[in-house]
Write an enzyme that holds these catalytic residues in place. Structure first.
Site, short mmCIF file in Angstrom:
data_model
loop_
_atom_site.label_atom_id
_atom_site.label_comp_id
_atom_site.label_asym_id
_atom_site.label_seq_id
_atom_site.Cartn_x
_atom_site.Cartn_y
_atom_site.Cartn_z
N ASN A 103 -6.57 6.74 3.01
CA ASN A 103 -7.98 6.99 2.71
C ASN A 103 -8.44 8.42 2.97
OD1 ASN A 103 -7.90 4.29 2.12
ND2 ASN A 103 -9.22 3.65 3.79
N ASP B 186 -0.64 2.14 -5.44
CA ASP B 186 -0.70 0.69 -5.65
C ASP B 186 -1.96 0.33 -6.43
OD1 ASP B 186 -2.11 1.53 -3.19
OD2 ASP B 186 -2.58 -0.59 -2.95
N HIS C 282 0.82 -1.21 0.00
CA HIS C 282 0.00 0.00 0.00
C HIS C 282 0.86 1.27 0.00
CE1 HIS C 282 -4.12 1.09 -0.10
NE2 HIS C 282 -4.28 1.47 1.15
N ASN D 291 -9.30 3.88 -2.56
CA ASN D 291 -9.79 4.90 -1.62
C ASN D 291 -8.89 6.13 -1.54
OD1 ASN D 291 -12.15 3.54 -0.96
ND2 ASN D 291 -11.10 2.32 0.60
#
Length: 184
Positions: A71, A96, A19, A117
């Site tokens: 997010n 990613d 991530h 997100n």
């Protein structure tokens, strides 16, 4: 002179995870171009800036690693864009992608967040404007997506994006954007 803002999405508390591959690539670009990254409280992240030569063109290049979690990263990215490159079409967001094979780069301009997100947060913070470049870094997919993205990158994947061929591909794609007339 062209000004580009390159943003690497990630989660600072989880370095070298799938991530956070965007953060890894920003650090690699800073190293390659000799750009010193420094904390910037006003922009809520780490920034670095330098003039970089792409072909025969001198480009004002700003690198940014947002501090907020993925997010909710949009407001920090939007503030940095307003402070630097000004227009979304001069921004590249590196993130990613579960939909792409590991160690691949897929370039996209505009469109939806495709379920990401962090990108969704950026688009929302830009008032729905999605007209920016995306470098989607393939991480593949295995099992539960939430657990998978927080898994560590392999040594080979880190090397690929840090000093290997992946970083060369990122630089080549940055040069293509830098040398094109701005999208309006």
């Amino acid at each position: 002179m062209t000004h580009l803002l390159v943003v690497g999405l990630g989660n600072l508390p989880f370095p070298n995870t799938r991530h956070s591959v965007g953060h890894l690539i920003i650090d690699a670009l800073a190293s390659r171009f000799g750009i010193r990254m420094s904390p910037n409280k006003a922009l809520n992240g780490f920034t670095g800036n330098s003039h970089v030569l792409f072909g025969d063109s001198n480009v004002d290049l700003t690198l940014f690693k947002p501090k907020p979690f993925m997010n909710i990263t949009g407001p920090a990215v939007a503030a940095t864009l307003r402070h630097t490159a000004k227009t979304p079409s001069a921004m590249i967001v590196i993130h990613d992608s579960l939909q792409h094979k590991p160690n691949t780069l897929s370039v996209k301009f505009g469109g939806s967040a495709n379920g990401h997100n962090g990108v969704r947060s950026v688009i929302a913070a830009l008032g729905g404007d999605s007209n920016f470049h995306r470098f989607r870094i393939g991480i593949g997919r295995d099992g539960d997506a939430a657990a998978y993205v927080l898994g560590r990158l392999s040594t080979e994947e880190c090397a690929h994006w840090d000093v290997g061929g992946g970083l060369d591909v990122v630089c080549k794609e940055l040069a293509k954007i830098a040398l094109k007339p701005p999208v309006t």
